[in-house]
Design a protein around this motif. Structure first.
Motif, mmCIF file in Angstrom:
data_model
loop_
_atom_site.group_PDB
_atom_site.id
_atom_site.type_symbol
_atom_site.label_atom_id
_atom_site.label_comp_id
_atom_site.label_asym_id
_atom_site.label_seq_id
_atom_site.Cartn_x
_atom_site.Cartn_y
_atom_site.Cartn_z
ATOM 1 N N UNK A 1 8.254 4.823 2.417
ATOM 2 C CA UNK A 1 8.354 3.379 2.612
ATOM 3 C C UNK A 1 7.052 2.618 2.431
ATOM 4 N N UNK A 2 5.927 3.281 2.525
ATOM 5 C CA UNK A 2 4.638 2.633 2.348
ATOM 6 C C UNK A 2 4.317 1.640 3.457
ATOM 7 N N UNK A 3 3.364 0.780 3.175
ATOM 8 C CA UNK A 3 2.904 -0.223 4.137
ATOM 9 C C UNK A 3 2.824 -1.565 3.429
ATOM 10 N N UNK A 4 3.309 -2.601 4.081
ATOM 11 C CA UNK A 4 3.229 -3.948 3.539
ATOM 12 C C UNK A 4 2.565 -4.889 4.528
ATOM 13 N N UNK B 1 0.828 -1.203 0.000
ATOM 14 C CA UNK B 1 0.000 0.000 0.000
ATOM 15 C C UNK B 1 0.860 1.250 0.000
ATOM 16 N N UNK B 2 0.369 2.314 -0.627
ATOM 17 C CA UNK B 2 0.934 3.642 -0.398
ATOM 18 C C UNK B 2 0.117 4.226 0.749
ATOM 19 N N UNK B 3 0.750 5.056 1.568
ATOM 20 C CA UNK B 3 0.031 5.624 2.707
ATOM 21 C C UNK B 3 0.555 7.030 3.004
ATOM 22 N N UNK B 4 -0.306 7.864 3.537
ATOM 23 C CA UNK B 4 0.033 9.266 3.787
ATOM 24 C C UNK B 4 1.005 9.438 4.955
ATOM 25 N N UNK B 5 1.050 8.502 5.902
ATOM 26 C CA UNK B 5 1.914 8.660 7.069
ATOM 27 C C UNK B 5 3.349 8.224 6.808
ATOM 28 N N UNK C 1 3.435 -7.284 9.311
ATOM 29 C CA UNK C 1 3.045 -5.934 8.893
ATOM 30 C C UNK C 1 4.270 -5.047 9.065
ATOM 31 N N UNK C 2 4.542 -4.206 8.072
ATOM 32 C CA UNK C 2 5.689 -3.309 8.162
ATOM 33 C C UNK C 2 5.759 -2.421 6.939
ATOM 34 N N UNK C 3 6.990 -2.065 6.547
ATOM 35 C CA UNK C 3 7.182 -1.254 5.348
ATOM 36 C C UNK C 3 6.773 -2.071 4.125
ATOM 37 N N UNK C 4 6.600 -1.405 3.003
ATOM 38 C CA UNK C 4 6.080 -2.040 1.785
ATOM 39 C C UNK C 4 6.832 -3.310 1.394
ATOM 40 N N UNK C 5 8.129 -3.380 1.662
ATOM 41 C CA UNK C 5 8.917 -4.553 1.260
ATOM 42 C C UNK C 5 8.427 -5.844 1.927
ATOM 43 N N UNK C 6 7.713 -5.745 3.032
ATOM 44 C CA UNK C 6 7.142 -6.924 3.708
ATOM 45 C C UNK C 6 6.242 -7.688 2.749
ATOM 46 N N UNK C 7 5.600 -7.005 1.818
ATOM 47 C CA UNK C 7 4.637 -7.615 0.909
ATOM 48 C C UNK C 7 5.257 -8.601 -0.067
ATOM 49 N N UNK C 8 6.565 -8.529 -0.280
ATOM 50 C CA UNK C 8 7.178 -9.449 -1.246
ATOM 51 C C UNK C 8 8.400 -10.183 -0.698
ATOM 52 N N UNK C 9 8.587 -10.142 0.613
ATOM 53 C CA UNK C 9 9.692 -10.867 1.235
ATOM 54 C C UNK C 9 9.264 -12.300 1.546
ATOM 55 N N UNK C 10 10.093 -13.257 1.215
ATOM 56 C CA UNK C 10 9.812 -14.653 1.563
ATOM 57 C C UNK C 10 10.340 -14.909 2.964
#
Length: 50
Positions: free
Chosen positions: A26-29, A18-22, A40-49
């Motif tokens: 780094x976004x949200x993952x 996700x992109x996020x205003x806060x 749950x964390x920065x956007x990179x969490x969304x694609x880390x194995x």
């Protein structure tokens, strides 16, 4: 907050980026396994194995 990407890592894990205003840099993952949130964390969490 806006969904930017969905990553399917295997048959059980799905990541949501996700992109996020806060945190515009780094976004949200969110990582889910079998329908339950596992990380749950920065956007990179969304694609880390993990």
């Amino acid at each position: 907050m806006e969904l930017q990407n969905i990553s399917i890592l295997d048959s059980a894990k799905i990541g949501f980026e996700f992109s996020c205003s806060w945190d515009m840099e780094h976004g949200l993952g969110v990582m889910a396994r079998k329908g339950k949130v596992i990380n749950i964390g920065e956007a990179e969490v969304a694609f880390m194995a993990i």
